[in-house]
Design an enzyme around this catalytic site. Structure first.
Site, mmCIF file in Angstrom:
data_model
loop_
_atom_site.group_PDB
_atom_site.id
_atom_site.type_symbol
_atom_site.label_atom_id
_atom_site.label_comp_id
_atom_site.label_asym_id
_atom_site.label_seq_id
_atom_site.Cartn_x
_atom_site.Cartn_y
_atom_site.Cartn_z
ATOM 1 C CG ASP A 84 32.879 -78.608 111.545
ATOM 2 O OD1 ASP A 84 31.714 -78.200 112.340
ATOM 3 O OD2 ASP A 84 33.430 -77.949 111.088
ATOM 4 C CE1 TYR A 115 33.282 -71.524 107.337
ATOM 5 C CE2 TYR A 115 35.488 -72.133 107.969
ATOM 6 C CZ TYR A 115 34.544 -70.988 107.725
ATOM 7 O OH TYR A 115 34.609 -69.797 107.912
ATOM 8 C CE LYS A 165 30.710 -69.469 111.820
ATOM 9 N NZ LYS A 165 31.139 -70.469 110.778
ATOM 10 N NE ARG A 179 51.554 -69.516 125.642
ATOM 11 C CZ ARG A 179 52.633 -70.096 126.258
ATOM 12 N NH1 ARG A 179 52.574 -71.447 126.194
ATOM 13 N NH2 ARG A 179 53.853 -69.615 126.630
#
Ligand SMILES: *Cc1c(COP(=O)(O)O)cnc(C)c1O
Length: 397
Positions: A188, A116, A213, A63
Site C-alpha cells: 500500500d 489502515y 488521498k 463495468r
C-alpha cells in the site's frame, strides 16, 4: 504529442502532467473528455466481436472499461513504472479485490498489525470467514515477519509508511524473503505516493493506492489504483469486472485532473511536513512526534534508503494526563477536522475518528495507537502560516 514515448526516461513532474494524455481526443480537445456512456456502438457485428475478444482496441461496457478511466490507469502505470494498471471505486475496493482475487481457503497472509483501519478489518473480520489465516506481526519487527513468511505465506501485505504512526517497513528486504518463499508481495503506497516511493522497483509484485488521498489531492473523488505485471493485473481486473467495484468516469476525471499537479504538490507536502515535524519536536507541550523524516525516528534510515521524500503525514501526542486533543482541534484556523488525508488543505484528526474509526479502543491500544494522538496531513499552504496557527493553538491550551 502523438509520438511513442519512452516513459522510463521522463521525469515524474512531466509524467504527472503528460502520462496517459498523449493520444488525440475528439475535435482536437486537449483535455481528456469524461465519457459517461455505459455502452458503445460498432460498425458491424464483426467489429463488435473483435473488440469483445480484445483483438481490436475499444470498449464494451462501463463495468469493464471506460475511455476516461483508461487514461487514468495509464497515468499511474507510467508513474509507478509498471507493466499494467487497473482501477477501483475506492482504495478499499482495490485492497479487497487484490486479496480475494489471489487468496483461497487454507492460505496465509502475513502483514504488519498496524495497517489502515479498513484493511485490518478485512484481515480480522472477513478473511478468516473464508478460512484464510492472517498473521499480524509487530509492523517493524522484520525478523518476526521473516519467520512468519518462512513458516507459511502466500501473500505478504506491506504498508509503509503506516497510518497513523508512520512506521517504516523495508520493502526490498522483506520482498526478497517473500519471493524466495513463493509469496505475492503487495504494498500500500498511499501515504508515500509514486513521487516518493517506487515499491515495484524494490521487488514488490503489486502496488495499491487509495487515489482518494494524495493522487486526487482535492478531497472530491474516491478511487483506488493498482499496478503490477500483466498477469497479476489481469487476474485482479477480471475479478473486478465481474464483482463490479469499477471506478466511475467522473471520479476518474477528477483524479486525473488532480494528478497533473501531483509531483508539484508532493514536493510541497514533503517540505512542509518536515518543517512542521521539526518545529513540533522542539515544542515543550508536545510529547512525541511521529515522522519518518526525523533523524530521531526509528524508521529514518530505511525511509531514507527507499524514499525520495518523507511524505505529508505526521502524527504527534501532547504532554500531560488530560486529553486536550478536542480543544486543540477546534482552535486551529487553517485545518479541517476531517477523516481524510492527502489534500491541498491541512487536515487534522485523531485516529479514533479517522484511520481507525472501525476499531474499538481496545483494538487501537493493541495496535499501539494512543487515544491522545493527533494525525496531521500537512497541506500545501505557506508553512509559516501553519506553524503560527499551531503555535497560537498550543499556547492557548
Ligand atoms: C484511505 C486509505 C485507504 C482506503 O482508501 P479509500 O479510498 O478510502 O477506500 C487504504 N490505505 C490507506 C493507507 C489509506 O490511507
Amino acid at each position: 504529442m502523438k509520438k511513442q514515448i519512452t516513459w522510463k526516461k521522463i521525469k515524474s513532474e512531466t509524467q504527472s502532467v503528460w502520462g496517459g494524455e498523449t493520444k488525440s481526443f475528439p475535435d482536437g480537445a486537449t483535455q481528456t473528455p469524461t465519457v459517461n456512456s455505459v455502452a458503445y456502438a460498432y460498425k458491424d457485428l464483426d467489429e463488435w466481436e473483435k473488440v469483445s475478444k480484445g483483438d481490436k482496441p475499444g470498449h464494451i461496457y462501463g463495468r469493464n472499461t471506460n475511455p476516461t478511466v483508461s487514461v487514468l490507469e495509464e497515468k499511474i502505470r507510467i508513474l509507478e513504472d509498471a507493466e499494467a494498471a487497473t482501477s477501483f471505486s475506492s482504495g478499499m475496493a482495490a485492497i479487497s479485490n487484490i486479496l480475494f482475487a489471489n487468496l483461497k481457503p487454507g492460505d496465509t497472509v502475513v502483514a504488519g498489525k498496524d495497517t489502515y483501519g479498513g484493511t485490518s478489518k478485512i484481515f480480522l473480520e472477513f478473511l478468516p470467514r473464508f478460512d484464510i489465516k492472517v498473521e499480524l506481526c509487530d509492523t517493524t519487527d522484520h525478523k518476526l515477519i521473516e519467520q512468519k513468511i518462512n513458516e507459511n505465506c502466500q501473500l505478504l501485505y506491506l504498508e509503509t509508511p503506516t497510518n497513523p504512526t508512520l512506521k517504516i517497513q523495508n520493502i526490498k528486504w522483506l520482498s526478497d524473503i517473500a519471493k524466495k518463499a513463493g509469496a505475492l508481495v503487495v504494498v500500500d503506497n498511499t501515504l508515500a505516493t509514486p513521487i516518493n516511493q517506487s515499491p515495484l522497483s524494490l521487488g514488490a509484485d503489486i502496488v495499491i493506492h487509495s487515489a482518494t488521498k494524495f493522487l486526487c489531492g482535492h478531497s472530491d473523488a474516491l478511487g483506488g489504483l493498482v499496478c503490477g505485471d500483466k498477469d497479476n493485473i489481469h487476474r485482479i481486473f477480471h475479478f473486478r469486472e465481474i464483482n463490479g467495484a469499477s471506478l466511475a468516469p467522473n471520479a476518474a476525471y477528477l483524479i486525473l485532473r488532480g494528478m497533473k499537479t501531483l509531483a508539484l504538490r508532493v514536493e510541497k507536502h514533503n517540505s512542509n511536513a518536515l518543517e512542521l515535524a521539526n518545529w513540533l519536536l522542539n515544542h515543550p507541550k508536545i510529547d512525541q512526534v511521529y515522522y519518518p523524516g526525523l533523524e530521531t525516528n526509528s524508521g529514518y534510515k530505511i525511509a531514507q534508503s527507499q524514499m525520495k521524500g518523507f511524505g505529508g503525514v505526521l502524527s504527534f501526542t501532547l504532554n500531560g494526563e488530560e486529553n486536550v486533543i478536542p480543544s486543540f482541534i477546534s482552535k486551529l484556523r487553517f485545518a479541517h477536522a476531517a477523516a481524510h488525508l492527502g489534500s491541498v488543505e491541512t487536515i487534522v484528526g485523531p485516529p479514533k475518528t479517522t484511520s481507525h474509526v472501525e476499531n474499538t479502543s481496545e483494538e487501537r491500544e493493541l495496535l499501539g495507537i494512543p487515544e491522545n494522538m493527533l494525525r496531521c496531513s500537512v497541506g500545501i499552504e505557506n508553512i509559516d502560516d501553519i506553524i503560527e496557527d499551531f503555535r497560537k493553538t498550543l499556547e492557548s491550551l
